[in-house]
Design an enzyme around this catalytic site. Structure first.
Site, short mmCIF file in Angstrom:
data_model
loop_
_atom_site.label_atom_id
_atom_site.label_comp_id
_atom_site.label_asym_id
_atom_site.label_seq_id
_atom_site.Cartn_x
_atom_site.Cartn_y
_atom_site.Cartn_z
N ASP A 298 0.85 -1.18 0.00
CA ASP A 298 0.00 0.00 0.00
C ASP A 298 0.89 1.24 0.00
OD1 ASP A 298 -2.94 0.95 0.47
OD2 ASP A 298 -1.70 2.16 1.83
N LEU A 299 0.62 2.16 -0.93
CA LEU A 299 1.46 3.35 -1.07
C LEU A 299 1.21 4.34 0.08
CD1 LEU A 299 1.28 4.05 -4.92
CD2 LEU A 299 2.94 2.69 -3.63
N ASP A 341 -4.50 2.41 -4.69
CA ASP A 341 -3.04 2.37 -4.60
C ASP A 341 -2.56 1.13 -3.85
OD1 ASP A 341 -4.09 3.08 -2.17
OD2 ASP A 341 -2.48 4.51 -1.67
#
Length: 431
Positions: A298-299, A341
């Site tokens: 996960d960004l 994302d």
């Protein structure tokens, strides 16, 4: 009873291509009638005219029966008139001779009409057969399907002219070759299986397959092949196959399948595909006794990029991140985009948790090094949750849930973290 095509058929049947000599029939009939009546038994012998009519109809076609019948009736009638006038003698009573001559004339006319009908039916059948043969030749010559005939060993004995536009080969270049030699090496097993099924069946069963065939220019094209075993057919004695190029159709199917299984923005596997590949990897891990790892990425800071620079920059950043995942993983692994994302990686074969954690750290480093769009440096990081499954230890959804928990635990501790999920109740059997 005439037909526009019959006169042509009749002329060709004689082999000279010219019209029947109409003057010959009256000459033959008059001469034969004169001989008959010279014996004194003309009225009785006139029945022999049936043979003359039959021969003429056979030689000249169905249209000949009418002039032949008219000639016989005229000749017999003239001869009977001469008998009545005493010019010709008769061994029969004159009245009896007239009655018998009338009956014979009627028989000759009826026989001529019947023979003409038979001849017309034969000519129509021959014409239909000729047109059918011409139609078949036209279809074979101009059709888009390649028709091949081969023997029980697979050697090609005949190929239709469509081989030139479809395969790039002249038909004579394929005769004597083994048809299976044109198939792609990866399709050899499928082609051998198709040929085995053909040899084991008869002409009532149709077999088909989609195989790659080598074009004369060296390219490989997908062909749909439909074949029957007609070796036992006395007029064929071959395995007959029809094949047509379906390369465009296969390409369209592949595009549809790719779109259904991949993320349109990044080209990575989509969520359902990632979960399916994870389930397959777990099954293989159980079978071959090796661990499987699930990484959930996960960004960090991606929402701020979208809010500050817009979704276009955000989308380009996601494409950049997808490149990092492709470079970091192996061909046997699966990298996918789950949502927004959030990305996932399936490591199909890992030796230990340390190996999986090493991949996670390389992803974090790759994201940090590549977080820029068009020269614009972006403050984006990546948190990775790692979950390991030993043979038979868990299922795909449970493993993804474990990786998600590990990822959120890492994000709560700070950005750019790699966190391993440890499930106490599942241990490596060799530990």
């Amino acid at each position: 009873m005439s037909h526009p095509t019959i006169s042509r058929t009749a002329r060709f049947a004689r082999g000279d291509g010219s019209r029947p000599p109409r003057w010959r029939v009256p000459v033959y009939v008059v001469a034969l009638t004169a001989v008959m009546y010279a014996t004194g038994w003309g009225a009785l012998l006139a029945v022999l005219h049936v043979a003359v009519v039959a021969a003429y109809v056979h030689r000249c076609g169905s249209r000949a029966w009418k002039p032949a019948a008219v000639a016989v009736v005229a000749a017999v009638g003239a001869a009977q008139a001469l008998v009545a006038g005493g010019v010709l003698g008769s061994r029969m009573d004159v009245v009896q001779s007239h009655v018998l001559a009338a009956l014979v004339a009627a028989v000759v006319v009826a026989a001529a009409r019947t023979l003409g009908g038979f001849a017309e039916a034969r000519e129509l059948a021959e014409e239909a057969a000729r047109r059918g043969a011409e139609r078949f030749r036209a279809l074979v010559r101009d059709g888009s399907e390649v028709i091949t005939m081969c023997d029980a060993t697979g050697d090609v004995t005949w190929v239709s002219p469509a081989a030139r536009p479809v395969l790039g080969y002249k038909p004579e270049e394929l005769r004597g070759r083994v048809l299976r030699g044109l198939f792609h090496p990866e399709d050899e097993a499928a082609s051998a299986e198709l040929f085995a099924r053909l040899l084991a069946s008869d002409s009532t069963v149709e077999h088909s397959a989609e195989l790659r065939v080598r074009h004369a220019n060296g390219s490989w094209n997908w062909h749909e092949i439909v074949a029957r075993n007609m070796l036992a057919h006395p007029s064929v004695q071959a395995i007959v196959s029809h094949q047509r190029d379906i390369t465009d159709r296969r390409a369209a199917q592949d595009r549809i399948a790719y779109a259904a299984s991949h993320d349109a923005l990044t080209g990575l596997a989509n969520g359902p595909t990632l979960e399916r590949d994870l389930a397959r990897a777990l099954a293989q891990g159980t079978r071959y006794q090796h661990p499987v790892a699930m990484l959930l990425c996960d960004l960090d800071g991606f929402r701020a990029v979208n809010d500050t620079y817009g979704h276009d920059v955000g989308d380009r950043l996601l494409q950049t991140i997808s490149g990092v995942l492709k470079r970091t993983t192996r061909e046997t692994d699966t990298a996918g985009r789950l949502r927004g994302d959030e990305f996932g990686v399936v490591l199909t074969h890992v030796r230990s948790a340390d190996e999986a954690m090493g991949v996670a750290r390389r992803i974090i480093e790759g994201v940090a090094a590549s977080a820029s769009v068009a020269g614009l440096r972006l403050e984006v990081g990546c948190s990775v949750g790692v979950a390991l499954a030993y043979p038979g230890g868990t299922d795909a959804r449970t493993l993804m849930r474990h990786a998600d928990r590990a990822m959120h635990r890492g994000k709560n501790a700070g950005r750019d973290t790699a966190t391993l999920y440890v499930q106490d109740e599942i241990g490596a059997p060799w530990a």
